[in-house]
Motif scaffolding. Structure first.
Motif, PDB file in Angstrom:
ATOM      1  N   ARG A 134      24.298 -15.208  14.621  1.00  0.00           N
ATOM      2  CA  ARG A 134      24.448 -16.133  13.499  1.00  0.00           C
ATOM      3  C   ARG A 134      25.818 -15.955  12.850  1.00  0.00           C
ATOM      4  NH1 ARG A 134      19.672 -18.622  11.926  1.00  0.00           N
ATOM      5  NH2 ARG A 134      17.837 -17.870  13.077  1.00  0.00           N
ATOM      6  N   PHE A 135      26.306 -17.048  12.235  1.00  0.00           N
ATOM      7  CA  PHE A 135      27.648 -17.041  11.630  1.00  0.00           C
ATOM      8  C   PHE A 135      27.581 -17.476  10.178  1.00  0.00           C
ATOM      9  CE2 PHE A 135      31.489 -19.481  10.442  1.00  0.00           C
ATOM     10  CZ  PHE A 135      32.424 -18.454  10.496  1.00  0.00           C
ATOM     11  N   GLY A 136      28.401 -16.779   9.351  1.00  0.00           N
ATOM     12  CA  GLY A 136      28.576 -17.190   7.965  1.00  0.00           C
ATOM     13  C   GLY A 136      27.441 -16.755   7.066  1.00  0.00           C
ATOM     14  N   TYR A 137      27.703 -16.880   5.779  1.00  0.00           N
ATOM     15  CA  TYR A 137      26.671 -16.509   4.817  1.00  0.00           C
ATOM     16  C   TYR A 137      25.581 -17.570   4.743  1.00  0.00           C
ATOM     17  CZ  TYR A 137      29.783 -12.751   3.542  1.00  0.00           C
ATOM     18  OH  TYR A 137      30.566 -11.624   3.600  1.00  0.00           O
ATOM     19  N   GLU A 138      25.812 -18.734   5.419  1.00  0.00           N
ATOM     20  CA  GLU A 138      24.756 -19.736   5.549  1.00  0.00           C
ATOM     21  C   GLU A 138      23.802 -19.374   6.684  1.00  0.00           C
ATOM     22  OE1 GLU A 138      27.957 -20.362   5.765  1.00  0.00           O
ATOM     23  OE2 GLU A 138      28.477 -21.465   3.936  1.00  0.00           O
ATOM     24  N   ASN A 139      24.154 -18.311   7.459  1.00  0.00           N
ATOM     25  CA  ASN A 139      23.278 -17.791   8.507  1.00  0.00           C
ATOM     26  C   ASN A 139      23.009 -18.817   9.606  1.00  0.00           C
ATOM     27  OD1 ASN A 139      22.261 -15.276   9.105  1.00  0.00           O
ATOM     28  ND2 ASN A 139      20.169 -15.784   8.479  1.00  0.00           N
ATOM     29  N   THR A 140      24.067 -19.527  10.049  1.00  0.00           N
ATOM     30  CA  THR A 140      23.917 -20.588  11.048  1.00  0.00           C
ATOM     31  C   THR A 140      23.771 -19.996  12.448  1.00  0.00           C
ATOM     32  OG1 THR A 140      25.271 -22.057   9.692  1.00  0.00           O
ATOM     33  CG2 THR A 140      24.970 -22.654  12.007  1.00  0.00           C
ATOM     34  N   LEU A 141      22.713 -20.409  13.161  1.00  0.00           N
ATOM     35  CA  LEU A 141      22.480 -19.932  14.521  1.00  0.00           C
ATOM     36  C   LEU A 141      23.514 -20.541  15.456  1.00  0.00           C
ATOM     37  CD1 LEU A 141      20.559 -18.299  16.394  1.00  0.00           C
ATOM     38  CD2 LEU A 141      19.282 -20.438  16.746  1.00  0.00           C
TER      39      LEU A 141
END
Length: 422
Positions: A53-60
């Motif tokens: 996951r990437f970013g503090y938005e937790n994008t898969l």
């Protein structure tokens, strides 16, 4: 003297903090290169489900389901910033990001069942510029948002040099800090927040940090100095004085060539190393720690590293030494008398490298030929009319110097003699 500033860095991976209750590993990569975020697995188990996951938005952005034998990258998410850039290792589950840009800067999370691993990726840009020219450190923003807070720091002294507070519409450059080395040289782009430094000097090399809200981007500037063989060059420490507890080391590539231990009042040059290429050529400045190399040869081209107090401050200087240029030779291209109305000439230079050979009519370039690494002989033909009243010259140049030979048409272009040289 001619120099360039170049953005460089080494790829680093080390523990920098915690994200929630989990440690965070810092990884840095040069823009455009690839970087692998390691899972620490030697092989995956049959029932493993791995998610990236990437970013503090937790994008898969990537997922492995070993049971279903499914390896999936979701590279069209987040406006497609990862498109065609993600690769999963089929054995370990590690994630590789290719052709990195500043948009890939940020936090990555690996989840394997109950195990988690966190990374923070820093992307570094490489730029080169001549002394006296300008360089722009790009924020990679298309526009500044209404709540953005942007700060630029010169990290050698951790000093704020420019800032943007969009909420109050304030754009500020602090160009009188650090003894005024940035005075009248800083310009902020009102739309993107990028920072331009004009009239570059060696005092501006070092580490820069761009902070946009909670995101940080680091720039490492190193100096490439170009000099002519036989000259002297001083590699500046940027210190005004050496402190009582300072330990200063100068290295060529990986070899220690000079050292100052102020506590022991010891100033040492190791000029017999590397087959003695520095013998009787190194001089240390007792006050500033700067290093001077005299009677330079092409053997001294390479990367120099200055280290003050073991990594507290490190700078890199890449030195390029050019051979002295010969004066080009203009000669008639025929050994017999000519009955035509034109004169055939050739300009030549022997045993040269990293040069360009050119014909000019007045100030206008007519033709040119270049050579890079190999030491060869160059020749360039020219046809002129016997009665031509224009001025012609042949110029041999490299990035820091040139040699010019002017054409005397009346001397070389006639109908009654053989080949004559000037």
């Amino acid at each position: 003297m001619f120099l360039k500033l170049v953005l460089i860095c080494l790829c680093l991976q080390h523990l920098v903090g915690v994200f929630g209750s989990d440690p965070v590993w810092s990884v840095s990569v040069n823009k455009g290169e690839s970087v692998t975020l390691n899972s620490d697995l030697t092989e995956m188990k049959n029932d493993d489900v791995i998610q990236w996951r990437f970013g503090y938005e937790n994008t898969l952005i990537a997922e492995i389901n070993v049971t279903a034998d499914r390896f999936t990258v979701y590279d069209d998410v987040l406006d497609g910033r990862f498109r065609d850039r993600l690769k999963l290792d089929n054995q370990t589950g590690s994630l590789t990001i290719t052709n990195t840009t500043l948009k890939h800067e940020g936090h990555y999370k690996l989840k394997i069942k109950s195990h988690r691993k966190n990374f923070h990726l820093t992307v570094i840009v490489k730029i080169s510029v001549k002394e006296g020219d300008s360089v722009t450190l790009n924020s990679d923003l298309t526009e500044i948002k209404d709540d953005d807070l942007i700060q630029w720091r010169f990290m050698n002294e951790h000093t704020l040099i420019a800032g943007i507070n969009k909420q109050v519409d304030r754009f500020t450059v602090y160009d009188d800090v650090l003894d005024g080395r940035f005075r009248d040289r800083l310009k902020l782009d009102n739309q993107t927040g990028s920072l331009t430094i004009t009239n570059i000097t060696t005092e501006h090399d070092g580490e820069y940090e761009l902070e946009i809200n909670s995101t940080r981007i680091y720039f490492f500037l190193t100096v490439i100095v170009s000099v002519t063989e036989g000259d002297s060059v001083t590699l500046n420490s940027r210190l005004t004085e050496v402190k009582d507890d300072d330990l200063i080391q100068w290295r060529f590539e990986y070899t220690l060539i000079a050292e100052i231990n102020k506590q022991d009042d010891r100033f040492t040059v190791y000029d017999d190393v590397l087959d003695g290429r520095f013998r009787d050529r190194l001089k240390l400045d007792n006050q500033t720690g700067s290093l001077t190399i005299t009677n330079i040869t092409t053997e001294h081209s390479g990367c120099y590293k200055q280290e003050i107090n073991f990594f507290r401050r490190t700078s890199f200087i890449r030195l390029t030494v050019y051979a002295r240029l010969p004066v080009p030779v203009i000669s008639s291209n025929s050994s017999q008398c000519s009955s035509s109305s034109s004169c055939s000439l050739v300009c030549s230079a022997v045993n040269v490298s990293h040069v360009t050979l050119s014909w000019y009519k007045g100030n206008s370039l007519l033709s040119s030929i270049s050579v890079s690494d190999l030491s060869i002989s160059l020749s360039l033909p020219l046809e002129v009319e016997y009665q031509d009243k224009n001025t012609y010259s042949c110029v041999l140049n490299n990035p820091i110097s040139n040699q010019t030979q002017h054409l005397d048409i009346t001397h070389l272009c006639h109908t009654c003699s053989g080949s004559i040289e000037i």
